[in-house]
Design an enzyme around this catalytic site. Structure first.
Site, PDB file in Angstrom:
ATOM      1  N   HIS A 278       0.842  -1.189   0.000  1.00 56.21           N
ATOM      2  CA  HIS A 278       0.000   0.000   0.000  1.00 56.21           C
ATOM      3  C   HIS A 278       0.875   1.236   0.000  1.00 56.21           C
ATOM      4  O   HIS A 278       2.048   1.168   0.368  1.00 56.21           O
ATOM      5  CB  HIS A 278      -0.926   0.008   1.223  1.00 56.21           C
TER       6      HIS A 278
ATOM      7  N   LYS B 233     -12.674   5.884   8.187  1.00 55.25           N
ATOM      8  CA  LYS B 233     -12.774   7.162   7.479  1.00 55.25           C
ATOM      9  C   LYS B 233     -14.243   7.562   7.329  1.00 55.25           C
ATOM     10  O   LYS B 233     -14.573   8.747   7.316  1.00 55.25           O
ATOM     11  CB  LYS B 233     -12.108   7.057   6.107  1.00 55.25           C
TER      12      LYS B 233
END
Length: 931
Positions: free
Chosen positions: A152, A583
């Site tokens: 990532h 998030k």
């Protein structure tokens, strides 16, 4: 003068070796800087360090002004040099800390002190609880534990840097066993050489990281750590289960996403799948070849002095080795023949050659099981002729490695977003004239159509038809998966993960595509139908998590699905996303909705009484992305959700911190096994009290509202985020093959929604706010306590004491608050062009932070951060004064970079970018779990 308490003196004595190592490495770094850059540069670094320490420890405003003045006076070249100095100090301090953890662990083991996370501790707890060894063995025989390495855009370490740091770590570890001044000096000289290498090696990549680079980075952890330490962990487990160790199946395995994760990454496809598996196979087979060669040196027994079993005699006779010098050496002859066969396998599967050939490569092994069977013949013969002692050292670990890693090394997961599958299926159906407007069908119509097609034998593809590039690419992936299973075995690719699973048809679409290429054989509902892929939904957002159980219930209610899963191994993986849910709804709501989803899934699969549920936890490095200590995280799982089955992602720089050092790597793997044993065999099966669950729901509702109000509903918050964090600069850094944003991201709140969760959390960590790890909790607690505060506070304190889920969540909050530094964060506010906006948003952030800190203190009774984790508190106290110059310089260079006018010199632009990117690297390395 204040006197130290006895425990303080004891702690100081324990930590003295750590301080000695840090001083040694710091001194060597300083000497290298003085030699390479000159005395003035060295003194500049020292001056900045002293001012930063004074600013931190005394909150000295004058020191703060001096830092500002000094940093603004630096040239771009000077700033880059200073950043490199403090970044490398952080890297070297990490090495010293890692070594100290190993040192303290070894000390406790010598003293007979057992600690949580150790297998010895876990077996003590199991014994006290009356759990019999046979129950442990029964659990492990059905267990599946897999850390899954993912790539990532937070993995900022270059392999060259990691290799040099491994060498430093080995030298520091060796130093403790040296006695003479000459040996110590030689060791120091070698350390100086490696520090010099680091100083003259660039930290940054100047070209974009490719998928092939990410594959190589992941594979670099295998030779030293996974291939050698996992067999040792099995050996240690066997010591706690006398008589059963050798019989334990390979329940602990490795997984990868690298090369198979296509979600949002256009650089991943059929080609990277083939490349990843070929390189994985090569790493595994080269390890086996090395061990076979070493065994040939060790198993030098002669038939003139000992005998062999009949099976071994036949094996020796079949060998291609006819060297007369080895006529009476059965094991060497057999091993030479095995080497030739394995070398032939290497060439057949990877196209590469073995390093040495006593006999021409020939007769390749068909699979890992055939290779293992030959090793078993050797082991049985040695055991039968009083050579048992020769098995444990190398042969047994090699056999265990073959059981665990096979010819594929690690299971490669495939992942793609559900909307991509929908588009491919829609095109296939349209071209085949089965359904012209699949995308316009409602969910029930889609299910009916997909079920009908799954029950039919005919393929969907039309011979000679032209398909879009996207469809061709997706179909090629399924074809590559089939070929991979045929080449490397079914374990090479087991799981197909569907991102953004929102409906039952999302699962059926993947089954249909699998059927198209023979990965699903037979027709749904017919006897003998089976699928070689475990189709695994990924539930990510808060809304998705709430639908996880209903979707899976509807899926298993479809005709033929339960029979298909049963015939295919009776396993069902469900992946839960920590990053996007955080998030979306904030840390408390994310954790609570994950907890509820897990409970609902366990209840459903208990009802089904068939498929074995395995939860796959998509955890990141930060607390805001599900990070935190793995041991506590596993023990905090809801009752009945582990049951010997767990997969979890390892991401970003956390991979390096956990697995770069072999001993620490083994301890982290041991922790996974120990926690799984305890969570499966010791934890209560009853749910938490209703009062706890009701309180958590109320906290979640209030926390969710506060988080959404700040992040998504506060005017200008998105503008603040993109200005007061290095998100723009992170997007430019060559640290991952995946774009930082999803396609089609807009402005304002939409820009945050479109941003990937990883750079979202990474940016807040860099600017020392760490907002995703705590935001919303303080307001949630305040709202909960508004009514009957004394009674409700008592309930929260009871939850903290008695409920592992709540206790672990607060422990992680404590850690992230300790790593948050609003004084440093305030310096980033100056980067916001609209000064009123910057002050307004930062004031709101500070208010929520203070509310969270106050709530945490109220519940735990601890006013100091990390009071329950003194070792981490000491680490932060030692480390943070040396991180702060990196933050100061990052802000200064971002100010210069963003202020550049069009047409300014390219060289200045490059220097500023390099300095900012170096500071990102240094801060990430120093904080250790910011990704």
């Amino acid at each position: 003068m204040t006197r130290r308490r006895p425990q303080d003196l004891d702690t100081a004595a324990k930590d003295q070796p750590l301080r000695d190592d840090i001083r040694l490495l710091g001194r060597l770094l300083g000497e290298v800087i003085r030699e390479q850059e000159g005395r003035e540069s060295y003194e500049l670094v020292e001056r900045i360090r002293q001012l930063s320490v004074a600013w931190r420890r005394a909150q000295d405003a004058a020191a703060g002004r001096q830092i500002d003045k000094l940093l603004k006076s630096l040239s771009n070249d000077q700033a880059v040099m200073v950043i490199r100095a403090f970044s490398y100090f952080s890297h070297l301090a990490n090495i010293a800390e890692d070594r100290h953890h190993v040192r303290r662990r070894e000390h406790h083991e010598r003293e007979g002190h057992r600690q949580p996370g150790q297998l010895a501790w876990s077996f003590d707890q199991l014994h006290e609880a009356g759990v019999r060894p046979t129950e442990v063995v029964a659990l492990l025989k059905r267990a599946y534990i897999a850390p899954v390495l993912t790539a990532h855009p937070t993995e900022v370490q270059r392999k060259s840097i990691l290799d040099a740091e491994r060498a430093v770590a080995e030298l520091i570890a060796t130093r403790e066993h040296l006695a003479t001044p000459r040996e110590l000096q030689r060791n120091e000289d070698h350390l100086r050489a490696r520090v010099t290498q680091l100083w003259q090696t660039r930290m940054l990549r100047y070209s974009k990281l490719t998928v092939a680079d990410e594959i190589e980075n992941a594979l670099s952890y295998y030779p030293a750590t996974f291939l050698r330490e996992i067999p040792r962990l099995y050996e240690e487990l066997g010591e706690h289960l006398p008589g059963a160790g050798a019989e334990l199946p390979a329940f602990l395995r490795m997984g990868h996403w690298i090369g198979g994760d296509r979600d949002g990454n256009p650089n991943v496809g059929a080609g990277t799948i083939r490349q990843a598996l070929k390189r994985q196979c090569e790493v595994a087979l080269r390890h086996y070849l090395t061990e076979l060669h070493a065994l040939g040196a060790e198993l030098s027994m002669s038939l003139r002095l000992t005998g062999v079993t009949p099976a071994m005699e036949q094996f020796m006779a079949r060998s291609a080795d006819h060297n007369p010098h080895r006529d009476d050496e059965p094991y060497r002859r057999a091993l030479t023949g095995m080497y030739a066969r394995l070398a032939a396998s290497l060439h057949a599967l990877t196209g590469t050659e073995a390093l040495r050939h006593a006999v021409v490569p020939q007769d390749p092994y068909s699979d890992a099981e055939a290779f293992l069977a030959d090793l078993q013949v050797i082991a049985d013969s040695l055991r039968a002729h009083h050579a048992q002692a020769l098995i444990a050292q190398r042969l047994a670990p090699l056999m265990r490695a073959v059981q665990v890693f096979g010819f594929h090394l690690a299971t490669l997961d495939l992942r793609q977003s559900s909307d991509q599958h929908e588009a491919v299926v829609a095109e296939l159906l349209a071209v085949a004239r089965i359904e012209a407007a699949y995308g316009e069908l409602d969910e029930m119509q889609r299910r009916a159509l997909l079920l009908r097609l799954l029950q039919e034998a005919r393929p969907l593809r039309v011979v000679g038809a032209t398909y879009s590039e996207r469809t061709q690419g997706e179909l090629a992936v399924f074809e590559a998966a089939l070929q991979a299973q045929q080449q490397f075995g079914r374990d090479a690719i087991r799981h197909y993960i569907i991102s953004h699973t929102e409906s039952v048809s999302d699962l059926l679409e993947v089954l249909l595509l699998a059927k198209e290429f023979g990965l699903m054989r037979g027709s749904l509902g017919q006897s003998g139908a089976r699928c070689s892929l475990i189709v695994s939904p990924l539930f990510e957002t808060i809304a998705d998590l709430r639908e996880a159980s209903p979707i899976m219930r509807s899926f298993y209610a479809l005709p033929g699905v339960r029979e298909l899963v049963a015939a295919s191994g009776n396993e069902q993986d469900v992946m839960l996303g920590y990053s996007d849910s955080n998030k979306d709804g904030g840390t408390f709501t994310s954790n609570w909705e994950l907890y509820r989803a897990e409970l609902a899934l366990v209840e459903l699969f208990d009802e089904l009484q068939g498929p074995r549920l395995r939860l796959f936890h998509g955890r990141g490095g930060t607390v805001g992305r599900g990070g935190g200590p793995s041991y506590q995280a596993i023990l905090a799982q809801p009752p009945g959700t582990v049951n010997g089955q767990i997969r979890l992602t390892e991401q970003g720089e956390v991979i390096a911190s956990k697995y770069a050092h072999p001993e620490i790597g083994r301890r982290n793997l041991e922790t996974l096994v120990a926690a799984t044993l305890e969570a499966s065999l010791l934890h209560p099966t009853q749910s938490a009290p209703k009062a706890f669950l009701d309180a958590a729901q109320q906290l979640s509702d209030a926390s969710f509202g506060a988080y959404r109000a700040l992040v998504y509903e506060t005017p200008g918050f998105a503008d603040y985020f993109f200005s007061a964090t290095p998100i723009r600069e992170i997007a430019e850094l060559n640290i991952g093959s995946r774009p930082a944003k999803r396609p089609g991201s807009g402005g304002g709140a939409k820009a945050i929604e479109g941003l990937r969760a990883i750079p979202w959390g990474f940016s807040w960590g860099q600017s020392r706010v760490a907002l995703p790890g705590w935001c919303g909790f303080g307001s949630g607690v305040a709202a909960f306590l508004a009514e009957d505060p004394a009674k409700r506070l008592a309930l929260l304190r009871k939850m903290h004491k008695q409920w592992p889920f709540f206790r672990t969540l607060l422990s992680n909050l404590d850690m992230v608050l300790a790593k948050t530094d609003l004084q440093l964060a305030a310096r980033y506010v100056d980067l916001v062009e609209d000064k009123k906006l910057g002050k307004r948003i930062f004031a709101a952030i500070c208010a929520e932070y203070e509310a969270t800190a106050q709530a945490l203190s109220q519940i735990t009774g601890e006013s100091d951060r990390l009071a329950a984790n003194p070792s981490l508190a000491r680490s932060i106290a030692h480390r943070f004064p040396y991180i702060e110059p990196l933050n100061h310089l990052q802000v200064e260079l971002m100010r210069r970079y963003r202020g550049l006018q069009p047409g300014e010199r390219e060289e200045q632009l490059e220097r500023l970018q390099r300095g900012i990117h170096l500071s990102i690297n240094g801060i990430a390395a120093a904080l250790r779990n910011t990704g």
